[in-house]
Design a protein around this motif. Structure first.
Motif, PDB file in Angstrom:
ATOM      1  N   GLY A 443       0.631  -1.237  -0.355  1.00 55.62           N
ATOM      2  CA  GLY A 443      -0.456   0.239  -0.183  1.00 55.62           C
ATOM      3  C   GLY A 443       0.952   1.249  -0.429  1.00 55.62           C
ATOM      4  O   GLY A 443       0.704   1.783  -1.135  1.00 55.62           O
ATOM      5  N   LEU A 444       1.860   1.536   1.023  1.00 57.99           N
ATOM      6  CA  LEU A 444       2.791   2.979   1.091  1.00 57.99           C
ATOM      7  C   LEU A 444       3.611   3.010  -0.320  1.00 57.99           C
ATOM      8  O   LEU A 444       3.707   3.844  -0.463  1.00 57.99           O
ATOM      9  CB  LEU A 444       3.783   2.503   2.519  1.00 57.99           C
ATOM     10  N   ALA A 445       3.770   1.240  -0.836  1.00 53.84           N
ATOM     11  CA  ALA A 445       4.555   1.568  -2.321  1.00 53.84           C
ATOM     12  C   ALA A 445       3.565   1.735  -2.726  1.00 53.84           C
ATOM     13  O   ALA A 445       4.090   2.857  -3.939  1.00 53.84           O
ATOM     14  CB  ALA A 445       5.167   0.455  -2.533  1.00 53.84           C
ATOM     15  N   VAL A 446       2.486   1.846  -2.894  1.00 56.70           N
ATOM     16  CA  VAL A 446       1.805   2.203  -4.705  1.00 56.70           C
ATOM     17  C   VAL A 446       2.078   3.955  -3.951  1.00 56.70           C
ATOM     18  O   VAL A 446       1.688   4.605  -4.528  1.00 56.70           O
ATOM     19  CB  VAL A 446       0.340   1.954  -4.453  1.00 56.70           C
ATOM     20  N   CYS A 447       0.902   4.149  -2.635  1.00 53.43           N
ATOM     21  CA  CYS A 447       1.323   5.777  -2.462  1.00 53.43           C
ATOM     22  C   CYS A 447       2.592   6.727  -2.703  1.00 53.43           C
ATOM     23  O   CYS A 447       2.299   7.825  -3.475  1.00 53.43           O
ATOM     24  CB  CYS A 447       0.645   5.596  -0.668  1.00 53.43           C
ATOM     25  N   ASP A 448       3.294   6.537  -2.415  1.00 50.80           N
ATOM     26  CA  ASP A 448       5.008   6.431  -2.575  1.00 50.80           C
ATOM     27  C   ASP A 448       4.676   7.003  -4.057  1.00 50.80           C
ATOM     28  O   ASP A 448       5.081   8.320  -4.409  1.00 50.80           O
ATOM     29  CB  ASP A 448       5.546   5.867  -2.389  1.00 50.80           C
ATOM     30  N   GLU A 449       4.164   6.340  -5.436  1.00 50.97           N
ATOM     31  CA  GLU A 449       4.347   6.069  -6.750  1.00 50.97           C
ATOM     32  C   GLU A 449       3.729   7.061  -6.595  1.00 50.97           C
ATOM     33  O   GLU A 449       3.661   7.718  -8.111  1.00 50.97           O
ATOM     34  CB  GLU A 449       4.269   4.691  -7.225  1.00 50.97           C
ATOM     35  N   ILE A 450       2.128   7.431  -6.720  1.00 54.16           N
ATOM     36  CA  ILE A 450       1.552   8.344  -6.850  1.00 54.16           C
ATOM     37  C   ILE A 450       2.229   9.368  -6.515  1.00 54.16           C
ATOM     38  O   ILE A 450       2.195  10.382  -7.639  1.00 54.16           O
ATOM     39  CB  ILE A 450      -0.117   7.514  -6.021  1.00 54.16           C
TER      40      ILE A 450
END
Length: 486
Positions: A443-450
């Protein structure tokens, strides 16, 4: 673990490395040495031959001038003087002195056995024509390699005979052969020394390369985590360190991936079990207790929402991995999107006994260029994490505002916080650390990428005051609006 190079030595590629070394390093040296030996042999032969020729020509010229200076008046006197010169010639063991008539036949010779014969070499013909000439080659009479010099004998400006010196080239050829053999032996020693030194060097390269090649082959075959003993302090040492580091990271990634698959399997099984259980319960008695029916439908709805969120996370992560993750940028009121998310989660958190507090910006925050749905996904994911990992604090604070040309949104929980040693890794894919909370770890990896795709910054840190808890900061540049409209 240390890998034995025995098996690697048999590798065709390693043999190919030695072959390329032989062709590219040793062969040019051998050819150069052979060329040097050939040049030396030819040069020494030319030196000996030219020295002998020059000496004989000078001697023949002096002897002819001396002989002519006697002023011979008759043939008998000429013959007597020629015979006397031959009889008193002191170098009979090294040279042959001949007197030849104008017809090219030998009249007298220091050997005494050639009188009357016609040597027929070009130097005689040239001398009869009036010039000093030399000849190097095979004697037509004896078949021996000779060097001869012929000088005309003049009386009253007329050629009456030829004075000729003849010497065998056997001794010179023997000396030239000795020089060739000596230089060849020296060249062989040089080549042997070069081959030996290069063989030691190439073996010191090939054996480590063989070990590294075998280790790489085993890693590609699935033996992740193996290590090579590093005994080198040069580029080979760096290569071994890189291979060991690669092996460790692949092993670590493999372990994380296995844990991720196990975790996702567990996360999927839990809501599916709840959904299936309540579906079976409600199907058996659809008109049963209304409270029980309401509760069962609520659980099914909640777990379905969890499954949907997990599947969306997995799909987004897959798109990020293969480069298909994109944004639909438009002019967005980010504060409005945040408040909508807070409104959605406030009631859910209240049911969990968690108070969601929101501190709106003191001044109006202008709209920016962003993907509203993706940013709402970031807000939802961060709030969900705050509930799962920091819900024990029973409070979550959200604030928004503008600072230094950026929209700044902070979400803080009052839970136990994140261990300091785990903070640098919390945004890595599949990483869950010591947390036992549910989740896939992406989840946090996706948030960071966005946030990065928006040109912003996504930070995760522990609270810096006396209280416990975690603070997530989202910073998006307001200047992006002008870029989007341009």
């Amino acid at each position: 673990m240390a890998d034995s190079p025995r098996a690697a030595r048999k590798s065709p590629r390693i043999r190919g490395l030695r072959q390329r070394w032989l062709v590219s390093a040793v062969l040019p040296v051998v050819l150069l040495v052979m060329f040097a030996v050939a040049v030396f042999t030819i040069a020494s032969a030319q030196y000996y031959y030219n020295s002998m020729r020059s000496a004989l020509e000078a001697r023949a010229r002096i002897a002819a001038d001396t002989f002519t200076g006697y002023g011979v008046k008759s043939y008998n006197e000429y013959y007597r003087l020629a015979s006397y010169s031959v009889e008193t010639f002191e170098e009979k063991d090294q040279l042959e002195l001949q007197f030849i008539n104008a017809n090219g036949r030998v009249q007298v010779s220091s050997y005494g056995l050639t009188a009357g014969i016609s040597p027929g070499t070009p130097d005689i013909t040239a001398a009869i024509g009036g010039s000093i000439e030399s000849f190097q080659g095979r004697d037509p009479q004896t078949g021996e390699n000779i060097l001869s010099v012929s000088s005309p004998l003049l009386f009253n400006s007329r050629v009456v005979g030829v004075l000729r010196y003849v010497t065998s080239l056997r001794a010179v050829e023997r000396q030239i052969m000795f020089n060739f053999l000596a230089s060849a032996v020296l060249a062989l020693l040089v080549v042997a020394l070069i081959v030996l030194s290069n063989a030691i060097f190439i073996n010191n390269v090939v054996e480590p390369v063989a070990v590294v090649s075998d280790a790489a082959r085993r890693i590609s075959g699935g033996s992740y985590g193996i290590r090579i003993d590093n005994h080198y302090r040069d580029e080979l040492g760096e290569l071994v360190d890189n291979i060991n580091d690669m092996s460790f990271k692949i092993s670590q990634a493999e372990q994380i991936q296995q844990e991720f698959v196990s975790s996702v399997s567990h996360e999927l099984r839990t809501p599916l079990t709840a959904i299936n259980g309540w579906a079976e319960t409600l199907s058996v008695d659809p008109l049963g207790n209304a409270e029980q029916t309401r509760r069962g439908l609520g659980i099914i709805e909640k777990e379905s929402r969890r499954l949907t969120a997990m599947v969306e996370e997995l799909l987004d992560f897959t798109k990020i991995q293969d480069g298909r993750f994109t944004l639909r940028v438009d002019t967005v009121d980010l504060i409005s999107e945040l408040e909508d998310t807070i409104y959605t989660y406030r009631e859910l958190f209240r049911q969990e006994g968690i108070e969601l507090c929101y501190d709106p910006p003191e001044e109006d925050v202008p709209a920016i260029a962003a993907d509203g749905e993706r940013m709402k996904q970031v807000f939802s994911n961060v709030l969900d994490n705050a509930c799962k990992h920091g819900g024990a604090g029973k409070r979550i604070d959200v604030s928004a505002g503008a600072a230094d040309g950026s929209v700044v949104i902070r979400i803080r929980d009052y839970g136990p916080g994140i261990p300091p040693e785990e903070l640098p890794f919390v945004k890595q894919k599949f990483y869950k650390g010591s947390s036992k909370a549910r989740g896939s770890g992406i989840g946090l990896a996706v948030c960071d990428e966005i946030v990065k795709l928006h040109g912003g910054t996504f930070r995760v840190a522990n609270a810096d005051d006396c209280a416990t808890g975690t603070v997530v900061s989202i910073l998006l540049p307001m200047s992006a609006l002008g870029k989007s409209n341009s």
